[in-house]
Design a protein around this motif. Structure first.
Motif, PDB file in Angstrom:
ATOM      1  N   LEU A   3       0.836  -1.203   0.000  1.00  0.00           N
ATOM      2  CA  LEU A   3       0.000   0.000   0.000  1.00  0.00           C
ATOM      3  C   LEU A   3       0.872   1.254   0.000  1.00  0.00           C
ATOM      4  O   LEU A   3       0.639   2.180  -0.775  1.00  0.00           O
ATOM      5  CB  LEU A   3      -0.920  -0.031   1.228  1.00  0.00           C
ATOM      6  CG  LEU A   3      -2.097   0.915   1.247  1.00  0.00           C
ATOM      7  CD1 LEU A   3      -3.004   0.697   0.051  1.00  0.00           C
ATOM      8  CD2 LEU A   3      -2.889   0.723   2.534  1.00  0.00           C
ATOM      9  N   LEU A   7       0.849   0.317  -4.550  1.00  0.00           N
ATOM     10  CA  LEU A   7       0.276  -0.840  -5.237  1.00  0.00           C
ATOM     11  C   LEU A   7      -1.050  -1.250  -4.613  1.00  0.00           C
ATOM     12  O   LEU A   7      -1.344  -0.932  -3.462  1.00  0.00           O
ATOM     13  CB  LEU A   7       1.253  -2.013  -5.185  1.00  0.00           C
ATOM     14  CG  LEU A   7       2.622  -1.746  -5.807  1.00  0.00           C
ATOM     15  CD1 LEU A   7       3.551  -2.921  -5.570  1.00  0.00           C
ATOM     16  CD2 LEU A   7       2.500  -1.450  -7.294  1.00  0.00           C
ATOM     17  N   ARG A   8      -1.823  -1.978  -5.380  1.00  0.00           N
ATOM     18  CA  ARG A   8      -3.110  -2.489  -4.917  1.00  0.00           C
ATOM     19  C   ARG A   8      -2.900  -3.641  -3.939  1.00  0.00           C
ATOM     20  O   ARG A   8      -2.045  -4.493  -4.156  1.00  0.00           O
ATOM     21  CB  ARG A   8      -3.914  -2.970  -6.128  1.00  0.00           C
ATOM     22  CG  ARG A   8      -5.380  -3.109  -5.854  1.00  0.00           C
ATOM     23  CD  ARG A   8      -6.136  -3.387  -7.165  1.00  0.00           C
ATOM     24  NE  ARG A   8      -6.952  -4.545  -6.914  1.00  0.00           N
ATOM     25  CZ  ARG A   8      -6.780  -5.729  -7.445  1.00  0.00           C
ATOM     26  NH1 ARG A   8      -5.843  -5.929  -8.336  1.00  0.00           N
ATOM     27  NH2 ARG A   8      -7.561  -6.724  -7.135  1.00  0.00           N
ATOM     28  N   ASP A  10      -4.850  -6.738  -2.361  1.00  0.00           N
ATOM     29  CA  ASP A  10      -6.077  -7.514  -2.540  1.00  0.00           C
ATOM     30  C   ASP A  10      -6.126  -8.785  -1.691  1.00  0.00           C
ATOM     31  O   ASP A  10      -6.992  -9.612  -1.863  1.00  0.00           O
ATOM     32  CB  ASP A  10      -6.288  -7.850  -4.020  1.00  0.00           C
ATOM     33  CG  ASP A  10      -5.112  -8.598  -4.630  1.00  0.00           C
ATOM     34  OD1 ASP A  10      -4.172  -8.966  -3.896  1.00  0.00           O
ATOM     35  OD2 ASP A  10      -5.138  -8.800  -5.860  1.00  0.00           O
ATOM     36  N   GLN A  14     -11.624  -5.488   3.335  1.00  0.00           N
ATOM     37  CA  GLN A  14     -11.850  -4.048   3.268  1.00  0.00           C
ATOM     38  C   GLN A  14     -11.691  -3.373   4.631  1.00  0.00           C
ATOM     39  O   GLN A  14     -11.151  -2.277   4.723  1.00  0.00           O
ATOM     40  CB  GLN A  14     -13.226  -3.743   2.681  1.00  0.00           C
ATOM     41  CG  GLN A  14     -13.278  -3.782   1.172  1.00  0.00           C
ATOM     42  CD  GLN A  14     -12.256  -2.868   0.524  1.00  0.00           C
ATOM     43  OE1 GLN A  14     -11.387  -3.335  -0.209  1.00  0.00           O
ATOM     44  NE2 GLN A  14     -12.308  -1.576   0.787  1.00  0.00           N
ATOM     45  N   LEU A  17      -8.050  -3.166   5.408  1.00  0.00           N
ATOM     46  CA  LEU A  17      -7.441  -2.208   4.490  1.00  0.00           C
ATOM     47  C   LEU A  17      -7.743  -0.773   4.927  1.00  0.00           C
ATOM     48  O   LEU A  17      -6.861   0.085   4.926  1.00  0.00           O
ATOM     49  CB  LEU A  17      -7.945  -2.461   3.065  1.00  0.00           C
ATOM     50  CG  LEU A  17      -7.269  -1.700   1.941  1.00  0.00           C
ATOM     51  CD1 LEU A  17      -5.766  -1.944   1.933  1.00  0.00           C
ATOM     52  CD2 LEU A  17      -7.895  -2.109   0.607  1.00  0.00           C
ATOM     53  N   ARG A  21      -4.914   1.949   6.005  1.00  0.00           N
ATOM     54  CA  ARG A  21      -4.815   3.289   5.409  1.00  0.00           C
ATOM     55  C   ARG A  21      -4.828   4.366   6.492  1.00  0.00           C
ATOM     56  O   ARG A  21      -4.032   5.295   6.472  1.00  0.00           O
ATOM     57  CB  ARG A  21      -5.968   3.520   4.439  1.00  0.00           C
ATOM     58  CG  ARG A  21      -5.809   2.852   3.118  1.00  0.00           C
ATOM     59  CD  ARG A  21      -6.917   3.300   2.166  1.00  0.00           C
ATOM     60  NE  ARG A  21      -6.773   2.668   0.898  1.00  0.00           N
ATOM     61  CZ  ARG A  21      -7.610   1.749   0.403  1.00  0.00           C
ATOM     62  NH1 ARG A  21      -8.682   1.379   1.095  1.00  0.00           N
ATOM     63  NH2 ARG A  21      -7.395   1.207  -0.769  1.00  0.00           N
ATOM     64  N   ARG A 164      -6.211   8.632  -3.208  1.00  0.00           N
ATOM     65  CA  ARG A 164      -6.578   7.214  -3.166  1.00  0.00           C
ATOM     66  C   ARG A 164      -6.387   6.630  -1.772  1.00  0.00           C
ATOM     67  O   ARG A 164      -7.012   5.644  -1.407  1.00  0.00           O
ATOM     68  CB  ARG A 164      -5.751   6.405  -4.174  1.00  0.00           C
ATOM     69  CG  ARG A 164      -6.110   6.712  -5.610  1.00  0.00           C
ATOM     70  CD  ARG A 164      -5.178   6.012  -6.526  1.00  0.00           C
ATOM     71  NE  ARG A 164      -3.843   6.573  -6.306  1.00  0.00           N
ATOM     72  CZ  ARG A 164      -2.745   6.174  -6.918  1.00  0.00           C
ATOM     73  NH1 ARG A 164      -2.804   5.205  -7.790  1.00  0.00           N
ATOM     74  NH2 ARG A 164      -1.591   6.742  -6.682  1.00  0.00           N
ATOM     75  N   LYS A 167      -9.602   6.360   0.360  1.00  0.00           N
ATOM     76  CA  LYS A 167     -10.669   5.397   0.028  1.00  0.00           C
ATOM     77  C   LYS A 167     -10.632   4.201   0.951  1.00  0.00           C
ATOM     78  O   LYS A 167      -9.674   3.778   1.444  1.00  0.00           O
ATOM     79  CB  LYS A 167     -10.525   4.936  -1.420  1.00  0.00           C
ATOM     80  CG  LYS A 167     -10.763   6.063  -2.378  1.00  0.00           C
ATOM     81  CD  LYS A 167     -10.571   5.580  -3.788  1.00  0.00           C
ATOM     82  CE  LYS A 167     -10.695   6.717  -4.770  1.00  0.00           C
ATOM     83  NZ  LYS A 167     -10.332   6.355  -6.093  1.00  0.00           N
TER      84      LYS A 167
END
Length: 167
Positions: A3, A7-8, A10, A14, A17, A21, A164, A167
């Protein structure tokens, strides 16, 4: 690190994540945020240091995932100096097959992990360099530690500014 590397991510849910963040944004606002990140990431790999010789480097290097330190102006200084990630099974096999001898002052550093090495390779090759900064920031060398810590602080601030990241 994925992160923070831009990069994403997965492989986590959620909720996790979102918490991650948030934690990274809080670290970015704290002057000691990079040091907190270094501490939290300490157990990402078992760092094993070995004595190295010129003839070992090619064999070991083809099994390593090496993060690019050139962005940090800390390229390796000797051709037998290696530092990279490797899965635990391969590390154990190389240690036995090559007769690697542990040496706390050695120039061969294996960051042995059980984490998916495909993900680590993606972070090291496609990421923005945050992984290399983290590795360097954990160094015992004061200059390298300083360079890595400052770079991590910059990556954290960049992450916090990025829309981003919200989010």
């Amino acid at each position: 690190m994925a992160l923070l590397s831009g990069l994403r991510v997965d492989w986590i849910g959620q909720t996790q994540l979102s918490r991650l963040r948030s934690r990274l944004r809080h670290m970015a606002m704290d002057d000691d945020g990079s040091h907190e990140l270094i501490g939290r990431a300490r157990n990402r790999a078992d760092v094993r240091t070995y004595e190295s010789y010129d003839f070992l480097a090619p064999t070991v290097k083809k099994n390593l995932i090496v993060s690019d330190r050139r962005r940090l102006d800390l390229a390796t200084s000797h051709k037998d100096e290696l530092d990279g990630y490797i899965d635990v099974t391969t590390a154990d096999r190389l240690e036995k097959r090559l007769g690697l001898r542990r040496d706390s002052r050695g120039s061969l550093v294996l960051r042995v992990t059980t984490f998916d090495t495909n993900v680590i390779k993606r972070i090291a090759t496609e990421g923005n360099g945050a992984l290399a900064a983290l590795d360097i920031a954990a160094s015992q060398d004061a200059r390298a530690h300083g360079v890595g810590s400052r770079a991590l602080h910059d990556y954290l601030e960049e992450f916090a500014r990025d829309r981003r990241a919200l989010k």
